[in-house]
Design an enzyme around this catalytic site. Structure first.
Site, mmCIF file in Angstrom:
data_model
loop_
_atom_site.group_PDB
_atom_site.id
_atom_site.type_symbol
_atom_site.label_atom_id
_atom_site.label_comp_id
_atom_site.label_asym_id
_atom_site.label_seq_id
_atom_site.Cartn_x
_atom_site.Cartn_y
_atom_site.Cartn_z
ATOM 1 N N ASN A 1 -5.534 12.323 -0.125
ATOM 2 C CA ASN A 1 -4.674 11.518 0.748
ATOM 3 C C ASN A 1 -5.579 10.781 1.725
ATOM 4 O O ASN A 1 -6.808 10.938 1.696
ATOM 5 C CB ASN A 1 -3.658 12.410 1.476
ATOM 6 C CG ASN A 1 -2.555 11.599 2.131
ATOM 7 O OD1 ASN A 1 -1.961 10.724 1.477
ATOM 8 N ND2 ASN A 1 -2.272 11.841 3.391
ATOM 9 N N LYS A 2 -5.004 9.979 2.559
ATOM 10 C CA LYS A 2 -5.762 9.139 3.493
ATOM 11 C C LYS A 2 -6.828 9.944 4.224
ATOM 12 O O LYS A 2 -6.581 11.077 4.639
ATOM 13 C CB LYS A 2 -4.778 8.495 4.476
ATOM 14 C CG LYS A 2 -5.372 7.619 5.553
ATOM 15 C CD LYS A 2 -6.294 6.536 5.039
ATOM 16 C CE LYS A 2 -5.639 5.627 4.039
ATOM 17 N NZ LYS A 2 -6.610 4.756 3.327
ATOM 18 N N ASP B 1 -1.968 10.678 -2.517
ATOM 19 C CA ASP B 1 -2.338 9.590 -3.426
ATOM 20 C C ASP B 1 -2.618 10.095 -4.828
ATOM 21 O O ASP B 1 -2.472 9.352 -5.809
ATOM 22 C CB ASP B 1 -3.549 8.836 -2.881
ATOM 23 C CG ASP B 1 -3.127 7.960 -1.719
ATOM 24 O OD1 ASP B 1 -3.029 8.488 -0.593
ATOM 25 O OD2 ASP B 1 -2.828 6.776 -1.947
ATOM 26 N N ARG C 1 0.849 -1.187 0.000
ATOM 27 C CA ARG C 1 0.000 0.000 0.000
ATOM 28 C C ARG C 1 0.887 1.241 0.000
ATOM 29 O O ARG C 1 2.095 1.153 0.157
ATOM 30 C CB ARG C 1 -0.930 -0.010 1.215
ATOM 31 C CG ARG C 1 -0.143 -0.299 2.512
ATOM 32 C CD ARG C 1 -0.650 0.402 3.699
ATOM 33 N NE ARG C 1 -0.539 1.830 3.578
ATOM 34 C CZ ARG C 1 0.599 2.509 3.736
ATOM 35 N NH1 ARG C 1 1.743 1.903 4.006
ATOM 36 N NH2 ARG C 1 0.617 3.811 3.617
ATOM 37 N N GLY C 2 0.226 2.425 -0.156
ATOM 38 C CA GLY C 2 0.987 3.662 -0.293
ATOM 39 C C GLY C 2 1.195 3.900 -1.780
ATOM 40 O O GLY C 2 1.568 2.980 -2.525
ATOM 41 N N ALA C 3 0.931 5.139 -2.204
ATOM 42 C CA ALA C 3 0.862 5.412 -3.644
ATOM 43 C C ALA C 3 2.108 4.972 -4.427
ATOM 44 O O ALA C 3 1.995 4.219 -5.409
ATOM 45 C CB ALA C 3 0.550 6.889 -3.858
ATOM 46 N N GLN D 1 -2.750 2.936 9.898
ATOM 47 C CA GLN D 1 -1.425 2.945 9.255
ATOM 48 C C GLN D 1 -0.448 3.831 10.024
ATOM 49 O O GLN D 1 0.762 3.625 9.966
ATOM 50 C CB GLN D 1 -1.539 3.449 7.797
ATOM 51 C CG GLN D 1 -2.178 2.480 6.836
ATOM 52 C CD GLN D 1 -3.672 2.711 6.708
ATOM 53 O OE1 GLN D 1 -4.320 3.133 7.659
ATOM 54 N NE2 GLN D 1 -4.231 2.435 5.543
ATOM 55 N N ARG E 1 -7.331 -0.764 -7.193
ATOM 56 C CA ARG E 1 -7.684 0.364 -6.318
ATOM 57 C C ARG E 1 -7.845 1.613 -7.187
ATOM 58 O O ARG E 1 -7.082 1.787 -8.143
ATOM 59 C CB ARG E 1 -6.602 0.617 -5.246
ATOM 60 C CG ARG E 1 -6.497 -0.498 -4.204
ATOM 61 C CD ARG E 1 -5.583 -0.094 -3.051
ATOM 62 N NE ARG E 1 -6.248 0.800 -2.118
ATOM 63 C CZ ARG E 1 -5.633 1.400 -1.089
ATOM 64 N NH1 ARG E 1 -4.347 1.214 -0.892
ATOM 65 N NH2 ARG E 1 -6.298 2.184 -0.268
HETATM 66 O O1 MRU Z 1 -4.838 3.205 1.895
HETATM 67 P P1 MRU Z 1 -3.348 3.436 1.898
HETATM 68 O O2 MRU Z 1 -2.692 2.958 3.139
HETATM 69 O O3 MRU Z 1 -2.694 2.937 0.629
HETATM 70 O O4 MRU Z 1 -3.223 5.015 1.879
HETATM 71 C C1 MRU Z 1 -1.936 5.568 1.756
HETATM 72 C C2 MRU Z 1 -1.912 7.023 1.990
HETATM 73 O O5 MRU Z 1 -2.909 7.708 2.020
HETATM 74 C C3 MRU Z 1 -0.563 7.613 2.087
HETATM 75 O O6 MRU Z 1 -0.548 8.664 2.983
HETATM 76 C C4 MRU Z 1 -0.204 8.087 0.674
HETATM 77 O O7 MRU Z 1 -0.267 7.027 -0.252
HETATM 78 C C5 MRU Z 1 1.113 8.638 0.594
HETATM 79 S S1 MRU Z 1 2.265 7.367 0.590
HETATM 80 C C6 MRU Z 1 3.781 7.892 0.275
#
Ligand code: MRU
Length: 369
Positions: A262-263, A252, A61-63, A211, A104
């Site tokens: 973002n999250k 993201d 996970r994470g962009a 997270q 996703r």
């Molecule tokens: O649902 P996730 O855990 O993939 O969400 C990730 C986020 O929102 C992070 O903050 C974002 O991807 C930045 S990661 C460098």
């Protein structure tokens, strides 16, 4: 996804968030992030279906890490193709990228990575099948290597924003676990630490899947950076107490005008930051910008399973059958953002013109593009 390898007692530095092992007949290994911080274990993906599953259930996970997973997932999807000609190979490639694109919806790095793989496939389409497949593996590894280099650049440009003695707040996990190496928002902390600065970090728990408390706190602890976990709902109080000097978050997807997905919870933080006069920075590679989307209204917000809220990874914390709404992301308007740190430098007070100029100045967009 295969059963976790036994890695009890292993430290983060001995494993990678995501990596390719072996040649074209190898596999993608990744840390299963759903198990952290209790267990540090790698899983192996040997098929595109396993990779899509790993992305959907947030094992990876994470962009930026999802962008890397897009590359390796594509290789897994085409390496057994029996097509003998250009049209057949490209059709199998298209089927694979379309399949992975459904994993996703919000992080644009997934689509960016798939587009890079599609373009590489087109460019190499006149090669014999075995060489064509190798060219795609080379491209996926190049995406992985670039991400590692870019993380370091993000840290280099972001670290000067954090002064000695300050305390920062971060949300979700934008660290090494969200990228191929060193993180985006957390890269700022890692680079500041390497520059000898003393500072502390508050990590939002980041409901519903935590997270922040599970992953960010773990990463910062591993590097001996002082970190304090707070529930998301405490951020306002902690800012009111004057204990937060800067906020650094990842992204993201960043629209052409700077509106940033973002999250979930990032938008509320940005309002609190504005109210309390706390500078709010987004740290992201240019692969997270989506210039084809004019503003935040055009960014798709992923809706995830209600069980993440009423159960999470542990015991039930809501009655069975209760209605649940679970948007996984929100959009922070660009007016709330002090600056966006990219691998090329900081875009101050981002808006459509500032972002466009940044892209033109760094050769990423033609004057008329
Ligand atoms: O649902 P996730 O855990 O993939 O969400 C990730 C986020 O929102 C992070 O903050 C974002 O991807 C930045 S990661 C460098």
């Amino acid at each position: 996804v295969s059963a976790p390898a036994s890695t009890a007692g292993t430290t983060a530095t001995e494993l990678s968030t995501i990596r390719w092992v072996g040649g074209l007949d190898g596999c993608c290994r990744l840390i299963d992030q759903t198990l952290l911080p209790g267990k540090l274990a790698e899983i192996e993906c040997r098929s595109v279906e396993q990779m899509a599953d790993a992305i959907k259930r947030l094992a990876v996970r994470g962009a930026p890490a999802i962008g890397v997973a897009a590359g390796f997932g594509t290789v897994l999807g085409i390496r057994d193709s029996s097509a003998r000609d250009r049209a057949g190979l490209l059709a199998d490639l298209r089927r694979t990228t379309e399949f992975l694109a459904r994993a996703r919806p919000t992080a644009v790095n997934l689509f960016w990575g798939l587009q890079r793989m599609a373009s590489a496939g087109e460019r190499a389409a006149n090669l014999p099948p075995a060489e064509w497949k190798q060219a795609l593996l080379d491209e996926a590894i190049a995406i992985w290597e670039e991400d590692r280099r870019i993380c370091r650049e993000l840290g280099r440009h972001g670290a000067p924003l954090l002064a000695d003695g300050e305390t920062a707040l971060t949300h979700c996990n934008a660290g090494g676990l969200a990228t191929a190496d060193y993180g985006t928002a957390l890269a700022v902390f890692f680079a500041a630490r390497e520059a000898g600065k003393r500072f502390a970090v508050f990590a939002d728990e980041t409901r519903p899947l935590n997270q922040g408390s599970r992953l960010t706190a773990w990463e910062l602890q591993q590097r001996n950076i002082p970190v304090t976990v707070i529930c998301d709902s405490m951020a306002g109080q902690v800012m009111k107490e004057g204990r937060i000097h800067k906020i650094f978050v990842g992204a993201d997807r960043i629209a052409a005008n700077g509106d940033t997905a973002n999250k979930i919870g990032t938008y509320s933080l940005s309002i609190l930051a504005r109210h309390h006069g706390v500078p709010f920075y987004v740290v992201a590679p240019t692969s997270t910008f989506d210039l084809a989307t004019a503003d935040g209204k055009g960014i798709p917000i992923e809706q995830r399973d209600p069980s993440e809220i009423n159960r999470g990874y542990s015991e039930p914390n809501a009655p069975a059958g209760v209605a649940v709404y679970n948007p996984a992301f929100d959009v922070t308007p660009h007016e709330h953002i002090t600056g966006i740190v990219t691998e090329f430098g900081v875009i101050e007070r981002p808006d459509a013109a500032a972002i466009r100029n940044h892209f033109i100045r760094h050769g990423l967009l033609a004057e008329k593009g």
